[in-house]
Motif scaffolding. Structure first.
Motif, PDB file in Angstrom:
ATOM      1  N   UNK A 196       0.789  -1.328   0.052  1.00  0.00           N
ATOM      2  CA  UNK A 196      -0.109  -0.002  -0.076  1.00  0.00           C
ATOM      3  C   UNK A 196       0.838   1.103   0.111  1.00  0.00           C
ATOM      4  N   UNK A 197       0.092   2.455  -0.524  1.00  0.00           N
ATOM      5  CA  UNK A 197       0.968   3.665  -0.482  1.00  0.00           C
ATOM      6  C   UNK A 197       0.052   4.553   0.571  1.00  0.00           C
ATOM      7  N   UNK A 198      -1.089   4.239   0.837  1.00  0.00           N
ATOM      8  CA  UNK A 198      -1.750   4.918   1.898  1.00  0.00           C
ATOM      9  C   UNK A 198      -2.884   4.245   2.439  1.00  0.00           C
ATOM     10  N   UNK A 199      -3.554   4.905   3.397  1.00  0.00           N
ATOM     11  CA  UNK A 199      -4.673   4.035   4.158  1.00  0.00           C
ATOM     12  C   UNK A 199      -5.928   3.607   3.493  1.00  0.00           C
ATOM     13  N   UNK A 200      -6.117   4.274   2.131  1.00  0.00           N
ATOM     14  CA  UNK A 200      -7.350   3.975   1.460  1.00  0.00           C
ATOM     15  C   UNK A 200      -7.602   2.493   1.123  1.00  0.00           C
ATOM     16  N   UNK A 201      -6.584   1.607   0.965  1.00  0.00           N
ATOM     17  CA  UNK A 201      -6.659   0.310   0.734  1.00  0.00           C
ATOM     18  C   UNK A 201      -7.378  -0.349   2.051  1.00  0.00           C
ATOM     19  N   UNK A 202      -6.660   0.091   3.286  1.00  0.00           N
ATOM     20  CA  UNK A 202      -7.293  -0.493   4.520  1.00  0.00           C
ATOM     21  C   UNK A 202      -8.821  -0.525   4.676  1.00  0.00           C
ATOM     22  N   UNK A 203      -9.299   1.013   4.355  1.00  0.00           N
ATOM     23  CA  UNK A 203     -10.737   1.186   4.483  1.00  0.00           C
ATOM     24  C   UNK A 203     -11.404   0.134   3.750  1.00  0.00           C
ATOM     25  N   UNK A 204     -11.121  -0.142   2.465  1.00  0.00           N
ATOM     26  CA  UNK A 204     -11.491  -1.075   1.718  1.00  0.00           C
ATOM     27  C   UNK A 204     -11.770  -2.649   2.353  1.00  0.00           C
ATOM     28  N   UNK A 205     -10.337  -3.001   2.961  1.00  0.00           N
ATOM     29  CA  UNK A 205     -10.353  -3.983   3.617  1.00  0.00           C
ATOM     30  C   UNK A 205     -11.287  -4.410   4.777  1.00  0.00           C
ATOM     31  N   UNK A 206     -11.344  -3.317   5.655  1.00  0.00           N
ATOM     32  CA  UNK A 206     -12.040  -3.291   6.753  1.00  0.00           C
ATOM     33  C   UNK A 206     -13.599  -3.426   6.146  1.00  0.00           C
ATOM     34  N   UNK A 207     -14.082  -2.548   5.365  1.00  0.00           N
ATOM     35  CA  UNK A 207     -15.278  -2.390   5.228  1.00  0.00           C
ATOM     36  C   UNK A 207     -16.005  -3.597   4.186  1.00  0.00           C
ATOM     37  N   UNK A 208     -15.206  -4.121   3.296  1.00  0.00           N
ATOM     38  CA  UNK A 208     -15.611  -5.025   2.450  1.00  0.00           C
ATOM     39  C   UNK A 208     -15.367  -6.336   2.554  1.00  0.00           C
ATOM     40  N   UNK A 209     -14.169  -6.486   3.634  1.00  0.00           N
ATOM     41  CA  UNK A 209     -13.850  -8.129   3.788  1.00  0.00           C
ATOM     42  C   UNK A 209     -14.119  -8.301   5.220  1.00  0.00           C
ATOM     43  N   UNK A 210     -13.506  -7.548   6.099  1.00  0.00           N
ATOM     44  CA  UNK A 210     -13.371  -7.973   7.449  1.00  0.00           C
ATOM     45  C   UNK A 210     -14.794  -7.800   8.297  1.00  0.00           C
ATOM     46  N   UNK A 211     -15.455  -6.597   7.925  1.00  0.00           N
ATOM     47  CA  UNK A 211     -16.791  -6.207   8.547  1.00  0.00           C
ATOM     48  C   UNK A 211     -17.727  -7.302   8.145  1.00  0.00           C
ATOM     49  N   UNK A 212     -17.908  -7.396   6.692  1.00  0.00           N
ATOM     50  CA  UNK A 212     -18.772  -8.460   6.432  1.00  0.00           C
ATOM     51  C   UNK A 212     -18.425  -9.965   7.030  1.00  0.00           C
ATOM     52  N   UNK A 213     -17.229 -10.220   7.113  1.00  0.00           N
ATOM     53  CA  UNK A 213     -17.033 -11.503   7.622  1.00  0.00           C
ATOM     54  C   UNK A 213     -17.310 -11.622   9.165  1.00  0.00           C
ATOM     55  N   UNK A 214     -17.004 -10.529   9.760  1.00  0.00           N
ATOM     56  CA  UNK A 214     -17.547 -10.383  11.180  1.00  0.00           C
ATOM     57  C   UNK A 214     -18.960 -10.510  11.454  1.00  0.00           C
ATOM     58  N   UNK A 215     -19.875 -10.158  10.589  1.00  0.00           N
ATOM     59  CA  UNK A 215     -21.242 -10.191  10.402  1.00  0.00           C
ATOM     60  C   UNK A 215     -21.835 -11.349  10.091  1.00  0.00           C
ATOM     61  N   UNK A 216     -21.051 -12.068   9.050  1.00  0.00           N
ATOM     62  CA  UNK A 216     -21.771 -13.012   8.272  1.00  0.00           C
ATOM     63  C   UNK A 216     -21.172 -14.551   8.339  1.00  0.00           C
ATOM     64  N   UNK A 217     -20.230 -14.667   9.284  1.00  0.00           N
ATOM     65  CA  UNK A 217     -19.230 -15.957   9.008  1.00  0.00           C
ATOM     66  C   UNK A 217     -19.703 -16.799  10.478  1.00  0.00           C
ATOM     67  N   UNK A 218     -20.750 -16.640  10.918  1.00  0.00           N
ATOM     68  CA  UNK A 218     -21.363 -17.737  11.642  1.00  0.00           C
ATOM     69  C   UNK A 218     -21.050 -17.201  13.305  1.00  0.00           C
TER      70      UNK A 218
END
Lengths: 269, 254, 313
Positions: free
Chosen positions: B163-185
């Motif tokens: 990465x070059x800035x925090x932008x990619x992390x926002x995507x990671x948190x919002x589209x991968x980690x958060x949905x996993x947290x909410x939907x993976x059982x």
């Protein structure tokens, strides 16, 4: 101190040039470069709605929304998620973003060397938080309605309600941000926000709490935001709504005035 | 040699551990109280009367344990790694000392595992105090939590180093980690999801971690599926490590 | 906007004071800046230059004394005055979330200028700042000199009558400084009044028609660079380095040779009308310095004479 200075000190609202919209315009431009971040903000409350409302809702079935009226859990939790999202978005904008602009980017130093005054800075930043909140709330309400979690046409008023919630939290958030010194201080923001998110009659009704705690819950601003949005989306209209509106409006106005004063004290020394 | 990189991260952690108490420890406790007890009352009185034959609190606690391991690991592998590459540049300093890229990666990963172990232990003790977990088998959830942390930390290391800035992390948190947290059982069994989404959920490493932790805590786990879950998580660790080494070499050495 | 009467100063300060708690940053100074001139505040760090500039920029209320800018009172008419000023702060405060062009566009909107006007101005100013080919790049990767030029271009968006520059070239490499000076000359020629602070002597001599020397919050001298050199220094200076740490001992040996000798840690400065003659006289006394340099006096020497200290520690 001459007469003009004395007047400026007595009137409680710091100077501005009525130019706050110029700062809003600046923020709109900045966001055009980061539009994908803006877009991604739509999804979080919607994910929550489907996880809790639909997934967990199936395990819960119907619950008592007060007054013996049973509603589907999704209809109960959707307004709370909308109100919490309005709070979270406003707090993020007015704390992290404002702190960065204030301490690192020195944005307001350059703004204040133009005709804009501290009031314009406060009104402009808080105004921008509201515009974003309005966008998010509208989309959320639409998704909630489509998934059958809105019970009444009064629910349309949940959008202005969410904007009012955003206003109250953005204003107070910005005022508090002016006191922060390091990023570590933001732990305190989380320390205030997370318990409110979890315990403001968001996920389960007020009646679930033991007696004394009910009073505590009712004192928090998010409780009033959640209750206001929920009463509108369930079509449960009563005079209590005015209390919620008044609470949030007073909180917001106090926050704007405090923010403008703090910006003045910090930057116009 | 990796031990030297590890001891650097431990030393800097000793200066800031108080702040991480809030996010790493208090947050899951609050979640457990709100969801397990408050919301749990609704679930237990609901149409199904609990979940999978146990109270909601009992169902939820091991799920949160696994999810917390994921969140701690991901958080420790995003900004700190990018910072060490780009802003504070600790990695560059370490490479100037006689440490190689594998030492940096392994040393830092061991530190992340350590953080996960600390927060998971604290959380496990809390769940016992809440009466949410009573089985001795639950002690085994600690190594599972560490394994879960590594299964997330290693691939996220690979991502963060690019990465070059925090932008990619926002995507990671919002589209991968958060949905996993909410939907993976974590909050409800994945069988509640539509069939296609259920399959997606079962591919996520978090689902395997939740199944393992829950199976141990409820004493319902059997040997064969347990080995399957562990193997799947190990696969993520291995692949992630391989990617992380490649990313680090590309960013720091070439 | 009424044209400003030519005979009245653009800025006049009387007993201007700035205090932060017990600390006096500016201790009652008087000065006037006239239309069309380039006026400088020269002094070391902490002399009170930036505090003075912030008061002129109407972002810092004076603690005492009077200040009139463009005939107006900053306390009452701050926004109106700021609308007619251009400000180049000591540290660039560019908006890093915007592109180069947007920095100028957005800044122009802060002055309430219509979009069409701002667009046109932005194009002119990018050209002036030699940044047209970087117009749509973001700000972060620009070099220090480019950022500085953009800050100056931005400050000109409202066609200011008065441009305030706080240490315009600090931290830039020599080439970038010369480019910047060239741009400031052009502005001056086009009639913009410049007020600048600096701790660089060469900058003050290059740019300023008139300047005040500040030290410890007070003005210690005032005049054109040439006047100040004539009053407080000699025509030339002879710099001598000796192979020892104690240059004071050598100063004693040179006693009486010239009217004034300054002892610095690493060299001696001999103030003289003719450096070569003095150099010969030093040799005649049987001294063999490691190096001998005869040069013209500069404002550095003026400052040394006035305060007994060098400008940059």
């Amino acid at each position: 101190m001459n007469a003009a200075q004395r007047v400026a000190r007595t009137v409680p609202i710091p100077a501005g040039a009525g130019m706050a919209r110029a700062l809003v315009e600046r923020n709109v431009r900045a966001y055009k470069h980061g539009w994908i971040t803006l877009l991604s903000g739509f999804f979080e409350p919607i994910f929550y709605l489907f996880s809790l409302g639909v997934g967990l809702g199936a395990l819960i079935g119907e619950i008592d929304a007060g007054g013996g009226r049973a509603v589907a859990y999704a209809s109960f939790v959707a307004p709370a998620l909308m109100a919490s999202a309005a709070m979270n978005g406003a707090v993020f904008d007015s704390t992290f973003n404002v702190f960065f602009k204030l301490k690192y980017q020195k944005l307001y130093d350059s703004v204040l060397s133009t005709p804009l005054g501290p009031r314009d800075v406060a009104v402009g930043e808080i105004g921008w938080a509201l515009i974003r909140g309005l966008l998010y709330s509208t989309v959320f309400l639409f998704v909630a309605a489509v998934s059958g979690a809105v019970e009444s046409w009064w629910g349309l008023l949940a959008v202005p309600a969410a904007t009012l919630i955003g206003f109250a939290f953005a204003a107070v958030g910005m005022a508090l941000t002016t006191f922060m010194r390091t990023w570590q201080d933001f732990e305190y923001v989380n320390l205030a926000i997370l318990p409110m998110f979890l315990f403001s009659a968001t996920f389960f009704p007020l009646a679930t709490y033991p007696g004394v705690l009910q009073w505590v819950v009712q004192a928090t601003p998010l409780y009033h935001g959640v209750a206001l949005t929920r009463e509108l989306m369930l079509g449960d209209i009563g005079s209590g709504i005015l209390v919620h509106v008044l609470y949030l409006a007073v909180m917001g106005l106090a926050g704007v005035i405090a923010s403008a004063h703090r910006v003045e004290r910090l930057l116009l020394r | 040699m990796w031990a030297r990189a590890f001891s650097y991260w431990m030393a800097s952690y000793r200066r800031i551990w108080r702040g991480s108490l809030v996010s790493g420890f208090l947050n899951p406790v609050l979640f457990l109280a709100a969801m397990g007890i408050g919301l749990g009352a609704l679930v237990d009185n609901g149409s199904a009367g609990g979940v999978q034959g146990v109270t909601y609190l009992t169902f939820l606690a091991p799920g949160i344990l696994a999810a917390q391991a994921m969140q701690t690991a991901v958080f420790e592998s995003t900004f700190p790694v990018l910072g060490a590459v780009k802003w504070q540049r600790q990695y560059h300093a370490m490479l100037a000392a006689p440490l190689g890229v594998p030492d940096l990666v392994v040393g830092h990963l061991v530190f992340v595992a350590m953080r996960v172990a600390i927060t998971s232990t604290a959380f496990l003790l809390i769940t016992v105090a809440f009466g949410a977990i009573g089985s001795w088998w639950a002690v085994l959830t600690l190594p599972v939590a560490v394994l879960t942390g590594l299964a997330f930390a290693a691939p996220v290391f690979a991502l963060a180093a690019r990465q070059d800035g925090p932008g990619g992390f926002n995507m990671l948190f919002r589209f991968i980690i958060m949905p996993m947290f909410l939907f993976s059982g974590t909050f409800f069994p994945v069988e509640q999801l539509p069939a296609a989404l259920e399959l997606v959920a079962m591919v996520t490493p978090l689902w395997h971690a939740v199944e393992l932790c829950r199976g141990l805590a409820l004493e319902t786990m059997t040997m064969v599926p347990a080995l399957g879950h562990v193997a799947y998580l190990l696969l993520w660790v291995g692949a992630g490590l391989w990617l992380a080494l490649a990313s680090f070499r590309k960013r720091l050495v070439l | 906007m009424a044209p400003h009467p030519v005979d009245r100063p653009l800025i006049s300060a009387h007993q201007l004071t700035k205090q932060f708690g017990d600390f006096t940053a500016v201790g009652g100074i008087d000065f006037e800046v006239r239309a069309g001139e380039a006026f400088g505040f020269l002094g070391p760090n902490g002399a009170g230059k930036s505090s003075t500039m912030r008061m002129i920029g109407c972002v810092s209320p004076p603690s005492a004394g009077t200040l009139r800018i463009l005939g107006l009172d900053p306390a009452a008419d701050g926004p109106q005055i700021r609308g007619r000023l251009g400000v180049v702060p000591q540290r660039d405060t560019l908006d890093e979330e915007l592109t180069v062009r947007e920095n100028i566009l957005v800044y122009g909107r802060y002055f309430g200028l219509p979009r069409s006007v701002v667009r046109e101005r932005a194009a002119e100013l990018l050209d002036f700042a030699q940044l047209t080919d970087r117009a749509d790049s973001i700000v972060e990767p620009l070099s220090g000199g480019m950022k500085r030029r953009l800050t100056i271009a931005r400050s000109l968006v409202n066609n200011p009558e008065l441009l305030l520059l706080d240490e315009p070239t600090t931290g830039l490499d020599p080439q970038a400084r010369h480019v910047l000076w060239d741009r400031l000359f052009r502005l001056k020629r086009s009639g913009v009044t410049l007020v600048l602070t600096t701790h660089y002597m060469d900058e003050a001599e290059q740019l300023c028609d008139r300047l005040v020397v500040m030290d410890g919050g007070r003005i210690v001298a005032e005049g054109s660079p040439r006047q100040l050199i004539a009053e407080h220094a000699t025509r030339e200076v002879l710099e001598l380095r000796f192979p020892a740490d104690d240059h004071a001992a050598y100063a004693v040996k040179l006693d009486g040779l010239v009217p004034r000798i300054e002892v610095l840690p690493d060299r001696l400065l001999l103030y003289t009308e003719d450096g070569d003659t003095t150099a010969k006289a030093v040799h005649d006394r049987g001294l063999a310095p490691l190096s001998v340099l005869a040069r013209r006096s500069t404002l550095e020497d003026v400052f040394l004479h006035l305060t007994g200290r060098t400008l940059i520690d």
